[in-house]
Scaffold this active site. Sequence first.
Site, PDB file in Angstrom:
ATOM      1  N   CYS A   1       0.804  -1.230   0.000  1.00 59.61           N
ATOM      2  CA  CYS A   1       0.000   0.000   0.000  1.00 59.61           C
ATOM      3  C   CYS A   1       0.829   1.267   0.000  1.00 59.61           C
ATOM      4  CB  CYS A   1      -0.927  -0.010   1.198  1.00 59.61           C
ATOM      5  SG  CYS A   1      -1.966  -1.463   1.238  1.00 59.61           S
TER       6      CYS A   1
HETATM    7  C1  UGA Z   1      -1.346   0.245   5.806  1.00 60.13           C
HETATM    8  C2  UGA Z   1      -2.209   1.078   6.784  1.00 60.13           C
HETATM    9  O1  UGA Z   1      -1.694   0.948   8.113  1.00 60.13           O
HETATM   10  C3  UGA Z   1      -3.660   0.594   6.740  1.00 60.13           C
HETATM   11  O2  UGA Z   1      -4.452   1.443   7.565  1.00 60.13           O
HETATM   12  C4  UGA Z   1      -4.176   0.694   5.295  1.00 60.13           C
HETATM   13  O3  UGA Z   1      -5.503   0.214   5.188  1.00 60.13           O
HETATM   14  C5  UGA Z   1      -3.291  -0.149   4.399  1.00 60.13           C
HETATM   15  O4  UGA Z   1      -1.922   0.320   4.502  1.00 60.13           O
HETATM   16  C6  UGA Z   1      -3.809  -0.016   2.983  1.00 60.13           C
HETATM   17  O5  UGA Z   1      -3.696   1.073   2.406  1.00 60.13           O
HETATM   18  O6  UGA Z   1      -4.451  -0.946   2.487  1.00 60.13           O
HETATM   19  P1  UGA Z   1      -0.164  -2.144   5.938  1.00 60.13           P
HETATM   20  O7  UGA Z   1       0.545  -1.742   4.675  1.00 60.13           O
HETATM   21  O8  UGA Z   1      -0.780  -3.486   6.007  1.00 60.13           O
HETATM   22  O9  UGA Z   1      -1.321  -1.089   6.290  1.00 60.13           O
HETATM   23  O10 UGA Z   1       0.925  -2.098   7.110  1.00 60.13           O
HETATM   24  P2  UGA Z   1       1.317  -1.134   8.302  1.00 60.13           P
HETATM   25  O11 UGA Z   1       1.057  -1.825   9.573  1.00 60.13           O
HETATM   26  O12 UGA Z   1       0.757   0.210   8.130  1.00 60.13           O
HETATM   27  O13 UGA Z   1       2.906  -1.044   8.109  1.00 60.13           O
HETATM   28  C7  UGA Z   1       3.483  -0.475   6.945  1.00 60.13           C
HETATM   29  C8  UGA Z   1       4.989  -0.581   7.009  1.00 60.13           C
HETATM   30  O14 UGA Z   1       5.514   0.317   7.992  1.00 60.13           O
HETATM   31  C9  UGA Z   1       5.533  -1.946   7.368  1.00 60.13           C
HETATM   32  O15 UGA Z   1       6.670  -2.234   6.566  1.00 60.13           O
HETATM   33  C10 UGA Z   1       5.939  -1.816   8.827  1.00 60.13           C
HETATM   34  O16 UGA Z   1       6.981  -2.676   9.178  1.00 60.13           O
HETATM   35  C11 UGA Z   1       6.401  -0.362   8.861  1.00 60.13           C
HETATM   36  N1  UGA Z   1       6.272   0.269  10.199  1.00 60.13           N
HETATM   37  C12 UGA Z   1       5.055   0.493  10.747  1.00 60.13           C
HETATM   38  C13 UGA Z   1       7.422   0.685  10.865  1.00 60.13           C
HETATM   39  O17 UGA Z   1       8.571   0.513  10.377  1.00 60.13           O
HETATM   40  N2  UGA Z   1       7.284   1.288  12.081  1.00 60.13           N
HETATM   41  C14 UGA Z   1       6.072   1.511  12.656  1.00 60.13           C
HETATM   42  O18 UGA Z   1       6.018   2.089  13.772  1.00 60.13           O
HETATM   43  C15 UGA Z   1       4.930   1.099  11.972  1.00 60.13           C
END
Ligand code: UGA
Length: 446
Positions: A275
């Site tokens: 995403c």
């Molecule tokens: C993200 C959004 O969080 C969802 O709300 C949204 O619906 C989705 O995209 C989408 O557009 O469909 P997602 O991609 O599944 O969800 O994952 P996240 O949990 O947001 O993490 C994204 C990335 O950021 C991952 O690589 C994660 O490891 C990284 N991350 C996240 C960090 O490095 N640090 C953090 O504190 C949080």
Amino acid sequence: MLTDKPRMSVFGLGYVGTVTAACFAYKGFNVVAFDVDKGKVESLNQAISFIYEPELDEIIKQAVSSGSLKATYNPNYAIMNSDITFITVGTPQKVDGKIDLRYVEDASRMIGKALKDKDDWHLVVVKSTVIPGTTNNVVKKNIEEVSGKTCDRDFGICFNPEFLREGAAVHDMFYPDRLIIGGSEKSSSYLLNLYNMFYGEKMPETIITNAENAELIKYANNAFLAMKVSFINMIARICQKIPKGDVEVVAKGIGLDKRIGSLFLKAGAGWGGSCWPKDLSALKKFAEEIGLELPLVDATIEINKTQPLILIDFAKELIGSLEGKRISILGLSFKPNTDDMREAVSIKIIESLLKEGAEVIAYDPKAMDNAKKIFGKKIIYANNSIECLKGADCAMIVTEWDEFKNLKPEDFINNMRNPALIDGRRIYDPKIFSSKLKFKAIGLGE
Ligand code: UGA
């Protein structure tokens, strides 16, 4: 006001479509799930999930066995047997970085074709992430053209973004922070009723607006979260240059300010997934088209481009040249609790290691099959974390799976040829680990 549960159809069985269809059916709604991929349709009808998502298997099993979830590759059947259709097809990125709307276009034409022969009013809900203007200028237009019907009078349309995180999608479906509904009064209240039936007393706060605002909310949401993570990764770089600097402490310190909040402030090897990378790129391209620059989005992407490579620099600092050295990679999926490797930072890290002449051995609890499709014979695949560490000169934590958190310094010391560890996700206590083996971590000063 609806009194009976409306019948639903869901167009597009990716993560969002499959979870949405299964959760509504689990709650007793009649759901027809449509996809052009016959394999997915057959699999779902046999109650077999084709994606890894915690809790989903059980929900699908119950929904299929109770008869409320059926899958089809016949779009007309899906429309004729439903009152509301959710469009959940993918919106990937074109080579030039713009949004690729081909699947949204295909779905809206299929829906238009089926609606031509349907007498009853029907609500179409766009859930796919699309740039502002798409719901009205593309989906509505296509449906009107193909069906010969008029929006609002004969059918309704809404944009209703999803905020499901992979790996926590079922939880997020049942306990969302809020709902966003963009559409006309009639369409919005029809959808609101559906959600009232789904959530009952647990109905989340809801914002009702036009489709364009709702479309932008989705992009602004993802861009802001990505910016938050890139921001803390930027601060992590400062911490690395300060004696005894520690980004975990700094993140906690700022996160306690309610105006900032503690979530999405975990520094690490960078963000990936299906995403954020494509959504930030689509937002940038959309802004360009309307004559705007987005410097914060640019910086967010820029920081993330180099963040994974810090692990390579760390490895060189710990063990010198990487030529001929065996590097153990723990974690391949773009985040824990998913097998998804789309835009995972592990890919960038492994490619860089191979370029440096290193031998890479990798392990992930769920993503091994996907890794094999990407790397083939270029790397070695281990069956578990300990096997992955055997004989290695340096180990890197790339994804923070729980099972890696349980590893002790002795697991690295007793199995590696040269116990040198890089914590790319800040899962280990630096005091304990750095006293026992060569250790470096994101956002940790010497
Ligand atoms: C993200 C959004 O969080 C969802 O709300 C949204 O619906 C989705 O995209 C989408 O557009 O469909 P997602 O991609 O599944 O969800 O994952 P996240 O949990 O947001 O993490 C994204 C990335 O950021 C991952 O690589 C994660 O490891 C990284 N991350 C996240 C960090 O490095 N640090 C953090 O504190 C949080």
